[in-house]
Design an enzyme around this catalytic site. Structure first.
Site, PDB file in Angstrom:
ATOM      1  N   ASP A  48     -22.084 -12.126  -5.236  1.00  0.00           N
ATOM      2  CA  ASP A  48     -22.806 -12.975  -6.180  1.00  0.00           C
ATOM      3  C   ASP A  48     -22.164 -14.339  -6.388  1.00  0.00           C
ATOM      4  O   ASP A  48     -22.813 -15.270  -6.873  1.00  0.00           O
ATOM      5  CB  ASP A  48     -22.971 -12.268  -7.527  1.00  0.00           C
ATOM      6  CG  ASP A  48     -21.661 -11.744  -8.107  1.00  0.00           C
ATOM      7  OD1 ASP A  48     -20.637 -11.767  -7.398  1.00  0.00           O
ATOM      8  OD2 ASP A  48     -21.658 -11.298  -9.261  1.00  0.00           O
TER       9      ASP A  48
ATOM     10  N   ASN B 161     -16.111 -15.603 -13.245  1.00  0.00           N
ATOM     11  CA  ASN B 161     -15.756 -14.302 -13.796  1.00  0.00           C
ATOM     12  C   ASN B 161     -17.034 -13.635 -14.282  1.00  0.00           C
ATOM     13  O   ASN B 161     -17.777 -14.223 -15.070  1.00  0.00           O
ATOM     14  CB  ASN B 161     -14.775 -14.491 -14.966  1.00  0.00           C
ATOM     15  CG  ASN B 161     -14.558 -13.219 -15.769  1.00  0.00           C
ATOM     16  OD1 ASN B 161     -14.652 -12.119 -15.247  1.00  0.00           O
ATOM     17  ND2 ASN B 161     -14.268 -13.379 -17.047  1.00  0.00           N
ATOM     18  N   GLY B 162     -17.320 -12.427 -13.818  1.00  0.00           N
ATOM     19  CA  GLY B 162     -18.492 -11.716 -14.300  1.00  0.00           C
ATOM     20  C   GLY B 162     -19.279 -11.071 -13.183  1.00  0.00           C
ATOM     21  O   GLY B 162     -18.738 -10.736 -12.120  1.00  0.00           O
TER      22      GLY B 162
ATOM     23  N   CYS C 237     -13.291 -10.821 -13.061  1.00  0.00           N
ATOM     24  CA  CYS C 237     -12.052 -11.447 -12.624  1.00  0.00           C
ATOM     25  C   CYS C 237     -11.429 -12.212 -13.775  1.00  0.00           C
ATOM     26  O   CYS C 237     -11.840 -12.118 -14.920  1.00  0.00           O
ATOM     27  CB  CYS C 237     -12.326 -12.401 -11.461  1.00  0.00           C
ATOM     28  SG  CYS C 237     -13.255 -11.679 -10.097  1.00  0.00           S
TER      29      CYS C 237
ATOM     30  N   SER D 123     -21.211   0.579 -21.166  1.00  0.00           N
ATOM     31  CA  SER D 123     -20.766   0.869 -22.524  1.00  0.00           C
ATOM     32  C   SER D 123     -21.867   0.484 -23.510  1.00  0.00           C
ATOM     33  O   SER D 123     -22.722  -0.353 -23.210  1.00  0.00           O
ATOM     34  CB  SER D 123     -19.478   0.092 -22.819  1.00  0.00           C
ATOM     35  OG  SER D 123     -18.915   0.455 -24.051  1.00  0.00           O
TER      36      SER D 123
ATOM     37  N   ARG E  62      -8.785 -11.739  -8.707  1.00  0.00           N
ATOM     38  CA  ARG E  62     -10.002 -11.023  -8.316  1.00  0.00           C
ATOM     39  C   ARG E  62      -9.920  -9.519  -8.530  1.00  0.00           C
ATOM     40  O   ARG E  62      -8.909  -8.871  -8.204  1.00  0.00           O
ATOM     41  CB  ARG E  62     -10.311 -11.288  -6.837  1.00  0.00           C
ATOM     42  CG  ARG E  62     -11.643 -10.696  -6.393  1.00  0.00           C
ATOM     43  CD  ARG E  62     -11.926 -10.922  -4.923  1.00  0.00           C
ATOM     44  NE  ARG E  62     -13.232 -10.372  -4.555  1.00  0.00           N
ATOM     45  CZ  ARG E  62     -13.638 -10.159  -3.315  1.00  0.00           C
ATOM     46  NH1 ARG E  62     -12.847 -10.480  -2.298  1.00  0.00           N
ATOM     47  NH2 ARG E  62     -14.828  -9.641  -3.078  1.00  0.00           N
ATOM     48  N   LEU E  63     -11.004  -8.970  -9.082  1.00  0.00           N
ATOM     49  CA  LEU E  63     -11.254  -7.539  -9.106  1.00  0.00           C
ATOM     50  C   LEU E  63     -12.440  -7.287  -8.181  1.00  0.00           C
ATOM     51  O   LEU E  63     -13.537  -7.782  -8.425  1.00  0.00           O
ATOM     52  CB  LEU E  63     -11.574  -7.067 -10.536  1.00  0.00           C
ATOM     53  CG  LEU E  63     -11.842  -5.579 -10.727  1.00  0.00           C
ATOM     54  CD1 LEU E  63     -10.591  -4.759 -10.457  1.00  0.00           C
ATOM     55  CD2 LEU E  63     -12.341  -5.312 -12.158  1.00  0.00           C
TER      56      LEU E  63
ATOM     57  N   ILE F 199     -15.522  -5.860  -6.833  1.00  0.00           N
ATOM     58  CA  ILE F 199     -16.634  -5.018  -7.260  1.00  0.00           C
ATOM     59  C   ILE F 199     -17.819  -5.181  -6.302  1.00  0.00           C
ATOM     60  O   ILE F 199     -18.453  -4.218  -5.902  1.00  0.00           O
ATOM     61  CB  ILE F 199     -17.082  -5.374  -8.696  1.00  0.00           C
ATOM     62  CG1 ILE F 199     -15.911  -5.204  -9.680  1.00  0.00           C
ATOM     63  CG2 ILE F 199     -18.272  -4.523  -9.116  1.00  0.00           C
ATOM     64  CD1 ILE F 199     -15.402  -3.804  -9.819  1.00  0.00           C
ATOM     65  N   LEU F 200     -18.136  -6.415  -5.964  1.00  0.00           N
ATOM     66  CA  LEU F 200     -19.206  -6.735  -5.017  1.00  0.00           C
ATOM     67  C   LEU F 200     -18.608  -7.455  -3.816  1.00  0.00           C
ATOM     68  O   LEU F 200     -17.692  -8.272  -3.963  1.00  0.00           O
ATOM     69  CB  LEU F 200     -20.254  -7.624  -5.677  1.00  0.00           C
ATOM     70  CG  LEU F 200     -21.105  -6.983  -6.781  1.00  0.00           C
ATOM     71  CD1 LEU F 200     -21.904  -8.041  -7.509  1.00  0.00           C
ATOM     72  CD2 LEU F 200     -22.038  -5.922  -6.201  1.00  0.00           C
TER      73      LEU F 200
END
Length: 591
Positions: free
Chosen positions: A100, A75-76, A2, A369, A49-50, A52-53
């Protein structure tokens, strides 16, 4: 993954909602799925926010736990959050969400500063304690997640990107002379706490900071692994080191599979990313998507490594996406690439990651990556000479520095040249501090804890997050790095570098991608600058803002612009691109 931001007033005033809102708007690409702002007393917190969880709204941020009196922006990703949650539940904590974020809140309440040592992951977070008034912020061990700060006149602002702080206003945007020295010396690396701008700082990696009500703060470094052999390591055989390393790599990759959305791979075709693909396939990842990018050749230098990425994609049956970027498209992408940089970064592959991330984000939200393998396992050319050195500072500098202090004095204007060799002092400080057994260990520690953070790691974060894409880097799993730090340097430097990693890779991936000349992410047009690229840089260096700043000597700029191809740094970088990129970035930020 995020974007976070906020404002804290230590002078009794109220935080500016408009400033927090402006910062959050700039961070929108990092978190395109949701947003939120919470203001309480002297603290304002903002979040983008992105998802993901826990894709539900229960994990929205800023997250407030009124029972515990804690508010959080984060963020993370904490990869072991489920294990930590189970432990916390056994201790009586109750949860209202499935992600999380809430685990961090409870973990802070339960374990205080020790919580960060329990986290496996990448993170930058800020917590406000309602009852004590304290502000707590922390950054992961390798600074994978950024955290920028500006403190002045009783006010602290923080954000996931430097441009968002600038946009909110009220920041000293003059050039930091000491930061300029390292920028020009270490191919754009400006180690924390500095940034290129005098009024903005960044929280160092592996650091937890606590602010009191009056704005004073204390820092604690919570992770600093020794780079030396432990008792009993001398008896470990090469085969046993390989077994330990392969097991640790499997764990690191598996940890980073955790998500409520699909996870793909950025596949360059080199050993590092190919090994990740192989380990994901071995772990049973179904429908694995892989992505590669290539460019037109220039000056006879090839601009892609598709032959190797295609080989890996076929071998493991990935859903492979190959992106070829014509020169015209590259030129069009440069302004967006530069705007996405939190700090000016000169590596050519910024634009490669930017365009690759643009394409990848159309398909998935999370990728793994290969960044970090060279710094952790000794893949660069400046390591082997250090095996027999008697002067690690000089020999490291000879292999790594773009230019000496004396040469820099012929390039920077007198008013912008620091009065001493700032970069040499930094090398002395980091290379010679206790805790590393050999010169190679000293160099690997410096590169993995300092140089890596503000070059490859920052590059990947900035370029992927410009498109709302989360990048995870298994080679920077801290337990893996702790193991690698114990492995004898000779084992790492064998076979042209990364010897033991190549040994392990041969157990997983085809040897064709291992037993070949070391490649890199080539963008020849930005190394051999000509045509429209030369015109673009010339315009930037001749712009009024650049002339007013006067960072560089006129005779130096004239030499660069006259024959750019004659001025290539020891690490194959264009000097013209370096100085031009700095000016283009400053002008993009309107400073």
């Amino acid at each position: 993954m995020c974007g976070i931001c906020g404002e804290v007033r230590f002078d009794g005033g109220s935080p500016s909602v408009s400033a927090v809102s402006v910062m959050a708007d700039v961070l929108a690409p990092r978190g395109p799925d949701a947003s939120g702002i919470v203001v309480r007393g002297n603290v304002g917190l903002g979040h983008r926010r992105l998802r993901i969880l826990d894709l539900s709204d229960k994990s929205q941020q800023p997250m407030v736990d009124p029972d515990l009196g804690l508010s959080l922006v984060f963020n993370g990703c904490i990869y072991n959050f489920r294990e930590l949650r189970s432990e916390l539940e056994k201790n009586g904590y109750r949860f209202f969400s499935e992600g999380d974020t809430e685990v961090i809140l409870k973990a802070w309440h339960a374990w205080r500063e020790d919580c960060v040592s329990r986290f496996h992951g990448m993170f930058a977070f800020v917590i406000h304690e309602r009852d004590s008034g304290r502000i707590v912020m922390a950054r992961d061990r390798f600074g994978i997640k950024p955290l920028y700060l500006a403190q002045a006149n009783g006010t602290l602002r923080f954000a996931s990107s430097l441009p968002s702080i600038i946009k909110a206003g009220g920041v000293d945007t003059s050039i930091d002379v000491e930061a300029l020295h390292t920028f020009m010396t270490f191919h754009a690396v400006v180690p924390p706490p500095r940034t290129i701008l005098a009024g903005v700082r960044k929280l160092p990696p592996a650091t937890i900071r606590t602010y009191d009500r009056d704005g004073s703060f204390e820092d604690r470094r919570y992770w600093d692994p020794p780079y030396r052999r432990l008792a009993g390591d001398g008896a470990i055989t090469r085969a046993e080191w390989q077994d330990e390393l392969l097991a640790s790599l499997r764990t690191a990759v598996k940890r980073r599979m955790i998500a409520d959305v699909p996870v793909g791979v950025l596949l360059s075709g080199g050993v590092d990313s190919s090994l990740i693909v192989g380990l994901l396939a071995e772990a049973g990842q179904q429908g694995l998507m892989s992505f590669s990018v290539g460019f037109e050749e220039a000056n006879g230098e090839k601009g892609d490594e598709f032959i190797y990425s295609d080989l890996i994609a076929r071998h493991f049956g990935t859903d492979h996406h190959k992106i070829f970027v014509p020169s015209a498209d590259l030129m069009d992408a440069l302004p967006g690439t530069i705007a996405a940089m939190s700090e000016p970064m000169v590596s050519y592959d910024n634009v490669g990651f930017y365009l690759l991330s643009k394409e990848v984000s159309k398909h998935i939200k999370v990728v793994q990556s290969g960044q970090g393998a060279d710094e952790v396992f000794g893949g660069y050319h400046w390591y082997p000479p250090l095996l027999a050195t008697s002067d690690v500072v000089s020999d490291y500098g000879r292999g790594f520095r773009d230019r000496s202090h004396a040469v820099l004095a012929t390039q920077l204007s007198k008013s912008w040249l620091a009065d001493r060799d700032i970069s040499g002092d930094l090398l002395n400080e980091h290379l010679l501090r206790p805790g590393a057994e050999t010169a190679v260990d000293q160099a690997l520690r410096l590169d993995s804890n300092v140089m890596l953070v503000d070059d490859p790691v920052k590059r990947v974060d900035n370029m992927t997050m410009a498109w709302g894409l989360e990048a995870r880097v298994p080679f920077l799993d801290h337990e893996l790095v702790e193991l690698a730090a114990r492995i004898p340097p000779e084992e790492k430097l064998r076979d042209g570098g990364k010897g033991i990693l190549k040994d392990v890779a041969r157990k997983v991936v085809p040897s064709e991608v291992i037993d070949r000349k070391k490649g890199y992410f080539p963008v020849p047009q930005l190394k051999y600058i000509a045509g429209p690229y030369l015109d673009m840089i010339r315009d930037a260096l001749h712009a009024q803002k650049a002339r007013e700043r006067g960072l560089f000597r006129k005779d130096y700029l004239e030499r660069l612009l006259d024959k750019p191809e004659d001025h290539i740094t020891p690490l194959r970088g264009s000097e013209l691109w370096q100085v031009g990129l700095l000016e283009m970035w400053l002008q993009a930020q309107e400073v």
